[in-house]
Design an enzyme around this catalytic site. Sequence first.
Site, PDB file in Angstrom:
ATOM      1  N   ASP A  92       0.822  -1.216   0.000  1.00  0.00           N
ATOM      2  CA  ASP A  92       0.000   0.000   0.000  1.00  0.00           C
ATOM      3  C   ASP A  92       0.853   1.261   0.000  1.00  0.00           C
ATOM      4  OD1 ASP A  92      -2.347  -1.414  -0.007  1.00  0.00           O
ATOM      5  OD2 ASP A  92      -2.852  -1.058   2.089  1.00  0.00           O
ATOM      6  N   ASP A 147       4.960  -9.035   9.287  1.00  0.00           N
ATOM      7  CA  ASP A 147       5.172  -7.604   9.099  1.00  0.00           C
ATOM      8  C   ASP A 147       6.581  -7.375   8.563  1.00  0.00           C
ATOM      9  OD1 ASP A 147       2.651  -6.944   9.902  1.00  0.00           O
ATOM     10  OD2 ASP A 147       3.213  -6.324  11.930  1.00  0.00           O
ATOM     11  N   ASP A 149       9.209  -5.887   9.521  1.00  0.00           N
ATOM     12  CA  ASP A 149      10.395  -5.894  10.380  1.00  0.00           C
ATOM     13  C   ASP A 149      10.703  -7.270  10.963  1.00  0.00           C
ATOM     14  OD1 ASP A 149       7.950  -5.556  11.650  1.00  0.00           O
ATOM     15  OD2 ASP A 149       8.778  -4.492  13.373  1.00  0.00           O
ATOM     16  N   ASP A 240      -5.941  -7.831  14.298  1.00  0.00           N
ATOM     17  CA  ASP A 240      -5.512  -9.169  14.699  1.00  0.00           C
ATOM     18  C   ASP A 240      -6.259  -9.649  15.939  1.00  0.00           C
ATOM     19  OD1 ASP A 240      -4.338  -7.177  16.227  1.00  0.00           O
ATOM     20  OD2 ASP A 240      -2.282  -7.871  15.945  1.00  0.00           O
TER      21      ASP A 240
END
Length: 491
Positions: A92, A147, A149, A240
């Site tokens: 995005d 994610d 990281d 989540d």
Amino acid sequence: MIDLLVIILYTFALLVIFIYSLSQLHLLLNYFKAIKSSDTSEKFNFEANDDYPIVTIQLPLYNEEYVVERLLKNIARIEYPREKLEIQVLDDSTDDSVNITSKLIKSLSQQGLDIQHICRQTRTGYKAGALKEGLKIARGEYIAVFDSDFVPGRNWLKQTLPYFKNSRIGVVQTRWGHLNRDYSLLTRIQAFALDFHFILEQTGRNFGRNFINFNGTAGIWRKDCILDAGNWSGDTLTEDLDLSYRAQMKKWDFKYLENVETPAELPVVISAARSQQFRWNKGAAENFRKNYGKLLRDKSASYSTKFHGFFHLLNSSMFLIVLFLAVLSLPVLYIKNSNPAFDWYFNLVAVFALSTLIFFLCYYVAWSRIHGKGLRSFLKFVGMFLTFFSIAMGFSVHNSLAVLEGHLGKRSEFIRTPKFNIGESGGKWKGNKYLSGKFSRNIIIEGVLFLYFGFAIFSAFRLQEFGLIIFHLMLFAGFGFVFIQSLKSEV
């Protein structure tokens, strides 16, 4: 009458914290039972006779220039049959990182990896919307999410997938590790808190058959579970936690693997930690509004599940209670000094010191799991325990405002946490283009409270009342740290 009102409110705050500590004590007992028990889970044996299922790995991105290369190269190293693995890069991004990502994906695709670059025109639903969009075309029977990281190990899928032999398992969640735990005091504090959650809370809840949560990343879903629970939704900031509760209320089981560690990078700048904390704390309050009433009315859910679900979803609201307690502690100091009629009360409330002992024990168990036991480790723990709770209280204004917004239903954007690609060996964060540099008005309140608790320390010596001196020293240090570090990160 004013003194009596202050005492009543102060007692109420102490009582709430005490009951919360009892819920943590119960999780500790469950944790001890869990580590003594043997794992009897049904498991696939893919190497022997079970066919490898098709797996889709979803990688939600939003302006991740500094970490996207590390992420994609690491994901490409995961050991799994290429013909059974699909990777969706759900991008995005609105900056030049899109081009960097595109080039990396093209290179990996040429190496025979089934990897797609999926870009939406609008960020409808933010991360939840991106995951939902990718799910529409996902080939996989199982959906892993990482994610930007995170750097899972090569054998991550082979460690998690076997547990899906049990047809009622909807999610397998792994423990977060930390690439830059010792980078700074800020990262050590965050690691301290996350280790407690991932070691004691997740294990204790899961063993006690209470609701746990998929942590947004480093876990894998059964696709049918996502769809049966109503799919991803962007109406809270913690999509989540929302889907986790909806899935478990649909009677799906979750499996938590404490022994499978998935390393990730911790925020190294206090403004980045603030944005992450705000999202998590507000999202939890939003989920309490959205889901707890349904759980409470669920006649098939146990009393234990409802009890732990209450404190799980209101976990972030403890910041509000602690802030309330802290502010009242100064007038309580003067009441204690000037009103002997309340002596019996102050002797009675000393029992609430048990809350501190319970938290101390719970956090030590989690600490020793990572750092080991022994005198040196214990002394380091004592220092970190005091430091962590001091700074956690320093964050209480920021987090309390997030909680209030969540409970009141105020909508806000999904603010991403800036990533830096910084490990233990260091790295640069100054000049990171994703740092907003926007001055938060909360910093002014934190500065005022820094002075307020400085006055509380002065008052202790003036009145010769030292019963709350350690508490006030922690508050003074915590608000001072957050205030000063916040000012530094804004300049």
